[in-house]
Design an enzyme around this catalytic site. Sequence first.
Site, PDB file in Angstrom:
ATOM      1  N   PRO A  11       0.826  -1.188  -0.068  1.00 17.69           N
ATOM      2  CA  PRO A  11      -0.083   0.088  -0.122  1.00 17.69           C
ATOM      3  C   PRO A  11       0.854   1.150  -0.147  1.00 17.69           C
ATOM      4  O   PRO A  11       1.803   1.480   0.780  1.00 17.69           O
ATOM      5  CB  PRO A  11      -0.824   0.127   1.283  1.00 17.69           C
ATOM      6  CG  PRO A  11       0.115  -0.976   2.205  1.00 17.69           C
ATOM      7  CD  PRO A  11       0.908  -1.889   1.230  1.00 17.69           C
ATOM      8  N   MET A  12       0.503   2.181  -0.843  1.00 19.00           N
ATOM      9  CA  MET A  12       1.390   3.399  -1.070  1.00 19.00           C
ATOM     10  C   MET A  12       0.527   4.675  -1.190  1.00 19.00           C
ATOM     11  O   MET A  12      -0.191   4.751  -2.177  1.00 19.00           O
ATOM     12  CB  MET A  12       2.487   3.302  -2.224  1.00 19.00           C
ATOM     13  CG  MET A  12       3.622   2.188  -2.219  1.00 19.00           C
ATOM     14  SD  MET A  12       4.566   2.044  -3.396  1.00 19.00           S
ATOM     15  CE  MET A  12       3.689   1.035  -4.445  1.00 19.00           C
ATOM     16  N   MET A  13       0.626   5.599  -0.364  1.00 17.94           N
ATOM     17  CA  MET A  13      -0.090   6.958  -0.455  1.00 17.94           C
ATOM     18  C   MET A  13       0.086   7.399  -1.882  1.00 17.94           C
ATOM     19  O   MET A  13       1.243   7.572  -2.137  1.00 17.94           O
ATOM     20  CB  MET A  13       0.205   7.826   0.704  1.00 17.94           C
ATOM     21  CG  MET A  13      -0.209   7.268   1.939  1.00 17.94           C
ATOM     22  SD  MET A  13      -2.214   6.737   2.172  1.00 17.94           S
ATOM     23  CE  MET A  13      -2.948   8.302   2.065  1.00 17.94           C
ATOM     24  N   GLN A  64      -6.412  -1.451   3.311  1.00 17.71           N
ATOM     25  CA  GLN A  64      -5.350  -0.980   4.358  1.00 17.71           C
ATOM     26  C   GLN A  64      -6.047   0.038   5.440  1.00 17.71           C
ATOM     27  O   GLN A  64      -6.551   1.090   4.771  1.00 17.71           O
ATOM     28  CB  GLN A  64      -4.279  -0.652   4.062  1.00 17.71           C
ATOM     29  CG  GLN A  64      -3.324  -0.604   5.405  1.00 17.71           C
ATOM     30  CD  GLN A  64      -1.821   0.020   5.166  1.00 17.71           C
ATOM     31  OE1 GLN A  64      -1.523   1.140   4.683  1.00 17.71           O
ATOM     32  NE2 GLN A  64      -0.791  -0.815   5.232  1.00 17.71           N
ATOM     33  N   CYS A  94       3.631   3.228   8.948  1.00 16.02           N
ATOM     34  CA  CYS A  94       3.683   4.575   8.624  1.00 16.02           C
ATOM     35  C   CYS A  94       4.247   5.462   9.538  1.00 16.02           C
ATOM     36  O   CYS A  94       3.680   5.470  10.584  1.00 16.02           O
ATOM     37  CB  CYS A  94       2.481   5.205   7.892  1.00 16.02           C
ATOM     38  SG  CYS A  94       2.716   6.813   7.323  1.00 16.02           S
ATOM     39  N   ASN A 205       9.170  -7.077   3.086  1.00 17.42           N
ATOM     40  CA  ASN A 205       8.990  -5.877   2.337  1.00 17.42           C
ATOM     41  C   ASN A 205      10.307  -5.222   2.691  1.00 17.42           C
ATOM     42  O   ASN A 205      10.779  -5.072   3.766  1.00 17.42           O
ATOM     43  CB  ASN A 205       7.745  -4.957   3.114  1.00 17.42           C
ATOM     44  CG  ASN A 205       7.609  -3.931   2.439  1.00 17.42           C
ATOM     45  OD1 ASN A 205       7.386  -2.917   2.994  1.00 17.42           O
ATOM     46  ND2 ASN A 205       7.724  -3.785   1.172  1.00 17.42           N
ATOM     47  N   GLY A 206      10.443  -4.114   1.721  1.00 15.84           N
ATOM     48  CA  GLY A 206      11.643  -3.089   1.923  1.00 15.84           C
ATOM     49  C   GLY A 206      12.981  -3.429   1.056  1.00 15.84           C
ATOM     50  O   GLY A 206      13.663  -4.445   1.019  1.00 15.84           O
ATOM     51  N   GLY A 227       7.514  -2.457  -2.911  1.00 18.15           N
ATOM     52  CA  GLY A 227       6.638  -1.144  -2.912  1.00 18.15           C
ATOM     53  C   GLY A 227       6.972  -0.379  -4.052  1.00 18.15           C
ATOM     54  O   GLY A 227       6.422  -0.453  -5.109  1.00 18.15           O
TER      55      GLY A 227
END
Length: 322
Positions: A11-13, A64, A94, A205-206, A227
């Site tokens: 999930p990415m804003m 999310q 976040c 993740n990352g 991501g």
Amino acid sequence: MECPHLVSVAPMMDRTDRHFRYLMRQITRRTLLHTEMVTTGAIIHGDRPKLLDFDPEEHPLSLQLGGDNPTDLAECAKVGEDWGYDEINLNVGCPSPRVQKGNFGACLMTQPELVAECIAAMQDAVKIPVTVKHRIGVDEQDSYEHLHRFVEVVSQTGCDRFSVHARKAWLQGLSPKENRTVPPLRYEDVYRLKEDFPQLWIEINGGITTLDQTKTHLKEVDAVMIGRAAYDNPYIFATVDRDIYGEDAEPKTRHEIVEAMLPYIERNHKKGVKLHSISRHMLSLFLGQPGTKAWKRYITEEGRGHEVSCEVIEQALALVPR
């Protein structure tokens, strides 16, 4: 353990909105997709269709949520289930100041009992899976022992899916962007988590940018979440269904993906959606390919305004060699 999925897009804003997710679904059918984080306050008081609507093609799809109130989270989880989402994910990763002000996101890692209370309330409200996305630590609480305790406490609710960003978060002194790059990656901590909790489904993740890296991580954990690389170069997912999931399917070409988007663009154009809202997610589709600069330039220059539609994309596509 049989994994519900092996690969997901984080999930990415301002990234993983419904139009980007529809694009990704033309590239990969099996990858789990996530919404942008939606706060409980927005769902309870806001425009739910605008926040939550999605195309049926986007499944499998996770909603999310951001929040720290068990009652509110339970209510919003139920709304998400009724809306048709396949799972609910709680944001415990976040680090933005706005999120901290609301006492949710990464700062909740210091309150595992509260997270457990939130997860339990959400699980009681829905039948679909409730999952957690979190960091390996925050500020000075960044030892493996802190991480272990967080997962131990939260998993006692029955929650068995954890997506772990293999960086700590600094709640003060680093911007959200810096928090994605400055703290060092500690993949070994996530691997160790899987060793210590073999009954749990652990996703890493990352900093993961290629399918080869994904395959390496899958030897140690259950799934991989990608991501920024998914947004900056979406075509890296073209062979995921074949090479990760073992499906007997040839990947679409980039041209075929663009052509598959045209009816969607036309449908949304008739609803009053501006082309830019969709085309901005398509700009990196030809990354590293001949014609990518012409593709981006044409869409950017010609795709402004409300009246433009598919023709701009078709004309831009003609500038890219097949």
